[in-house]
Structures are given as structure tokens and as C-alpha cells.
Design a protein around this motif. Structure first.
Motif, short mmCIF file in Angstrom:
data_model
loop_
_atom_site.label_atom_id
_atom_site.label_comp_id
_atom_site.label_asym_id
_atom_site.label_seq_id
_atom_site.Cartn_x
_atom_site.Cartn_y
_atom_site.Cartn_z
N GLN A 2 -2.00 3.81 -38.27
CA GLN A 2 -1.71 4.75 -37.18
C GLN A 2 -0.71 4.13 -36.22
O GLN A 2 -0.59 2.91 -36.13
CB GLN A 2 -2.99 5.08 -36.42
CG GLN A 2 -4.02 5.80 -37.28
CD GLN A 2 -4.72 6.89 -36.53
OE1 GLN A 2 -5.15 6.69 -35.41
NE2 GLN A 2 -4.85 8.05 -37.14
N ILE A 3 -0.07 4.99 -35.48
CA ILE A 3 0.86 4.47 -34.46
C ILE A 3 0.05 3.90 -33.29
O ILE A 3 -1.13 4.24 -33.11
CB ILE A 3 1.82 5.57 -33.97
CG1 ILE A 3 1.03 6.78 -33.42
CG2 ILE A 3 2.77 6.02 -35.07
CD1 ILE A 3 1.18 7.04 -31.98
N ASN A 4 0.70 3.06 -32.51
CA ASN A 4 0.08 2.53 -31.29
C ASN A 4 0.46 3.46 -30.14
O ASN A 4 1.58 3.41 -29.63
CB ASN A 4 0.59 1.10 -31.07
CG ASN A 4 -0.02 0.46 -29.84
OD1 ASN A 4 -0.35 1.14 -28.87
ND2 ASN A 4 -0.15 -0.86 -29.87
N SER A 5 -0.49 4.29 -29.77
CA SER A 5 -0.22 5.35 -28.80
C SER A 5 0.19 4.79 -27.43
O SER A 5 1.08 5.31 -26.76
CB SER A 5 -1.46 6.23 -28.66
OG SER A 5 -1.27 7.17 -27.67
N LEU A 6 -0.47 3.71 -27.03
CA LEU A 6 -0.18 3.13 -25.72
C LEU A 6 1.25 2.59 -25.67
O LEU A 6 1.99 2.79 -24.70
CB LEU A 6 -1.18 2.00 -25.43
CG LEU A 6 -1.09 1.37 -24.05
CD1 LEU A 6 -1.38 2.40 -22.97
CD2 LEU A 6 -2.06 0.19 -23.94
#
Ligand SMILES: [Zn+2]
Length: 417
Positions: A9-13
Motif C-alpha cells: 500500500q502507499i504511505n498515506s502520511l
């Protein structure tokens, strides 16, 4: 060679930090963004983006039309390049999401893949195209890359483009060199663009993701009605040849035609110039700029020819003449069926609702689509507002879109191994 991590998953932060930093560049007092192409703000955003690419450990690449990229190279021999991205420029006082989301999510996908130690079978390149919004020339960068940028786009004899050429020069783009930006299309294996929807269809349908089937074709015409500029006071009502009266009826009937017979089409008259333009002389000339859009090429041509016919009928009624000039034509763009199906499957796996839809707004993807398999992923726009400081997309929708983009890249990688 490729150990695909299914749950990557992408790193949302990290993505959000980029988003808020970029939104500082060119921000306006009312919360909008002014980063028109080749402006100081646009150049500042480009410098910022180049820094982000370098900090993440990727190669910075720029070309002769000012497209700016980060590249995660593949170790595979004879690897092609998968392009992902969008644009960093905005309209004056536009919003924070249009274009920026596609570029920043692309960069974040690259970082996620790189952090996971995945070696892709293609070079992954996140690209920001120059002047998508058309402050100077719509799709300048993507047309330059695909070889569809022509000299008249820069040196239009009808207009004084000195300021454009000066802006290009200031940004380090030499008009004499732009042909060198053309990429051999065999080097590309596809183009993916994540973008906000800019209208409210997803929101109204309560869908997470829009899978774009194509971008509507678009044409722009100038209609000039000619009458006779005689005295408004003394010309008998039966002798009036009022160009504006004909033009006004044309606009009204044009909208009625679309509403009644072509509900999927769009027409717009955005400008009227009237000569001599004074209150006591009957308008001798009324010049209208009219735009038509439709997703089907044949239907678009049909609308265009019916409008021409309508203009002539109205001109006859008011004893006018009319001249119709085509100013601009952009063909319907079709997205890649395999990529659309793949994206739909990924949405299902991620429990995201989705629907196929056409894009009424123009995007760099439509310039790439005739040359390489191309797909667009849309995420909802609050109230469908864009090109406006109120442009807004819920952050979880940005996350969803970025994760679908990431999974699409990884799925394409697994197909190529
Ligand atoms: Zn855009």
C-alpha cells in the motif's frame, strides 16, 4: 525476479505531507492555487518536485518541452517504460487537487515499490507534463513527447506568441529544440493517470472509483453573423438586419437542440463580440465562439453540421449572412480495454465500488492514448467543483485512488514477467 507484494500500500502520511507542501506553492488568499504554466510558481513547484524525486533516490529527467520526471529504472534488459503522472500547473486561482494528485500519487507509488525492494520488468517513470491547462498551449508537454506538437502551436501567425516564446525561453525550453522531446513510442508500455473527477457523477452515484472509457472529442468554432449597421432610431423594423438578434436566437436554439436530442453532448458559447458595439447602431456583426463536446466521433460531427445548418436558417430568417470557421479540433480518445478491466478487478479486490465513465474534461491521457495503452482512474470531487479554490476530494478517496494506481502498476508488472 519480481516478488510481488500483494498487500503493498502507499504511505498515506508521506503522500499527505507532499500534498500540503506542494499546496503552499502558488497558494492564493482564498485557499486556491495559481501555478499557471511557466510562471514563477510553476517553476518553483518543478524545483520542489525535482528535489522530492532526488530525496527519494530516483533519477530526475527533464526533456526539451519541460516535462519533468522521476525514474525508477528496471534491471531487466530491453525494458520499456511505464509512465504514470499528470501535471503540476493549474488554472489561475484553481484548486489543490487537479493534476497534483496524479503526480504526487505517482511519486508515492514509486517510493512504495522501491521501499519494498521490488524490481519491476519496466522502468517506472512519474511525469509532470508541461502546461496541461493551456495557459499558453494546452497539452504542450504531452504533445511534445508524442510528436504531435506542431510549429503552429508555438508560432501561430494569427496571434502574437512572443510572450509565450519568452516564457519558454525563461524556463530553459528552446523552441528550436522541442522536436528532440519526441519519444519512440515503442519505448513505452503504457500510461496511467490518476485524477479527480471534476464533476459530481461519482459522488452522486456513491462510487469510489471512476474507470475512464475515453475523453470526449471537442471542437471549437467561430460563427460570425453579418447584418447591416444602420441607425437604430430611423431604420424601419422591417428593414433591420440585426446580426446580434440572429446570434442570440442561435445560442438559444443551440442549447435547446442539445438538451432535447443530444443529452450526452455539451455545447457552449463563451464569448460574443459585437460591432460596431454601440447602443444606437444596429449590430452589423456578431462573432460567437462556440465549443462542442461528445464522446462519439460520428455524433460530434452530426452536432457540428446541424449547428451550421441552424446558423444558416437563422441567418436567412433575419436577412443576415453567416461565416463558420473551425478553430480547433480534438478527436475522441479511447482508453485501453485491457487496462480498464484490470483496474475494475483491482477495485473489486479492494472492495471499492466503481463505474465506467467518460471524461468531459481534457487530460494528457487523451494525447497519449493513440500511441500507448492508456488508462485513467478518477476519484470523486466534492460537489463536482474544480478549477476553483473550493475544489476538494476527501483524503480517503485520494488514498483509494493511489492504492488502485499502485496495484495496477504491480499487476502490469506481474503480467510482463
Ligand atoms: Zn488536470
Amino acid at each position: 525476479m519480481v516478488a510481488i507484494v500483494p498487500k503493498l500500500q502507499i504511505n498515506s502520511l508521506r503522500l499527505h505531507t507532499d500534498f500540503t507542501e506542494l499546496a503552499q506553492i502558488g497558494h492564493t488568499a482564498n485557499g486556491g492555487i495559481s501555478r499557471v504554466a511557466l510562471s514563477n510558481e510553476d517553476l518553483e513547484a518543478r524545483a520542489w518536485f525535482a528535489n522530492q524525486i532526488e530525496e527519494a533516490g530516483f533519477f530526475v529527467r527533464d526533456d526539451e518541452v519541460g516535462n519533468l520526471s522521476g525514474v525508477l529504472p528496471s534491471k531487466a534488459k530491453h525494458a520499456q517504460t511505464l509512465l504514470i503522472g499528470s501535471h503540476l500547473d493549474t488554472v489561475p486561482n484553481g484548486g489543490q487537487y487537479d493534476g497534483a494528485i496524479g503526480v504526487l500519487a505517482g511519486l508515492e507509488c514509486m517510493r512504495a515499490i522501491s521501499d519494498a525492494g521490488i524490481d519491476l520488468p519496466f522502468h517506472l517513470e512519474v511525469i509532470s507534463f508541461t502546461d496541461e491547462e493551456g495557459w499558453w498551449q494546452s497539452f504542450f508537454g504531452s504533445m511534445g513527447l508524442t510528436g504531435t506538437l506542431k510549429s503552429h502551436h508555438i508560432n501561430d501567425a494569427q496571434q502574437d506568441n512572443a510572450a509565450f516564446r519568452a516564457a519558454l525561453y525563461r524556463a530553459g525550453i528552446l523552441v528550436s529544440e522541442v522536436d528532440r522531446a519526441i519519444r519512440p513510442m515503442d519505448d513505452l508500455c503504457g500510461y496511467l493517470e490518476l485524477h479527480i473527477e471534476q464533476s459530481a457523477r461519482l459522488e452522486q452515484a456513491r462510487k469510489n472509483i471512476g474507470v475512464i472509457t475515453g475523453v470526449v472529442g471537442r471542437s471549437a468554432y467561430v460563427y460570425t453573423f453579418y447584418g447591416e449597421g444602420t441607425s437604430a432610431a430611423t431604420t424601419h423594423v422591417n428593414d433591420r438586419c440585426d446580426a446580434l438578434q440572429g446570434a442570440a436566437l442561435f445560442i438559444t436554439k443551440m442549447h435547446a437542440l442539445i438538451a432535447e436530442e443530444y443529452p450526452d453532448g455539451i455545447v457552449n458559447c463563451g464569448n460574443i463580440e459585437v460591432q460596431p458595439g454601440t447602443f444606437n447602431v444596429i449590430p452589423a456583426e456578431a462573432r460567437l465562439r462556440v465549443e462542442c463536446r461528445h464522446q462519439d466521433r460520428t455524433t460530434l460531427l452530426e452536432i457540428e453540421s446541424r449547428l451550421v445548418e441552424m446558423a444558416h436558417t437563422i441567418a436567412d430568417t433575419y436577412r443576415l449572412s453567416v461565416k463558420v470557421e473551425e478553430m480547433y479540433k480534438r478527436e475522441v480518445a479511447i482508453m485501453d480495454e485491457h487496462l480498464m478491466t484490470l483496474i475494475e478487478g483491482i477495485c473489486d479486490e479492494q472492495h471499492l465500488s466503481h463505474q465506467r465513465m467518460v471524461s468531459y474534461a481534457g487530460h494528457d491521457a487523451q494525447i497519449l492514448s493513440p500511441f500507448t495503452p492508456t488508462a485513467m482512474i478518477f476519484i470523486p470531487s466534492k460537489d463536482g467543483i474544480s478549477h476553483n479554490p473550493r475544489e476538494y476530494t476527501e483524503w480517503h478517496d485520494v488514498e483509494n485512488g493511489a492504492n488502485v494506481l499502485l496495484s495496477t502498476i504491480l499487476r502490469l508488472a506481474s503480467e510482463k514477467v
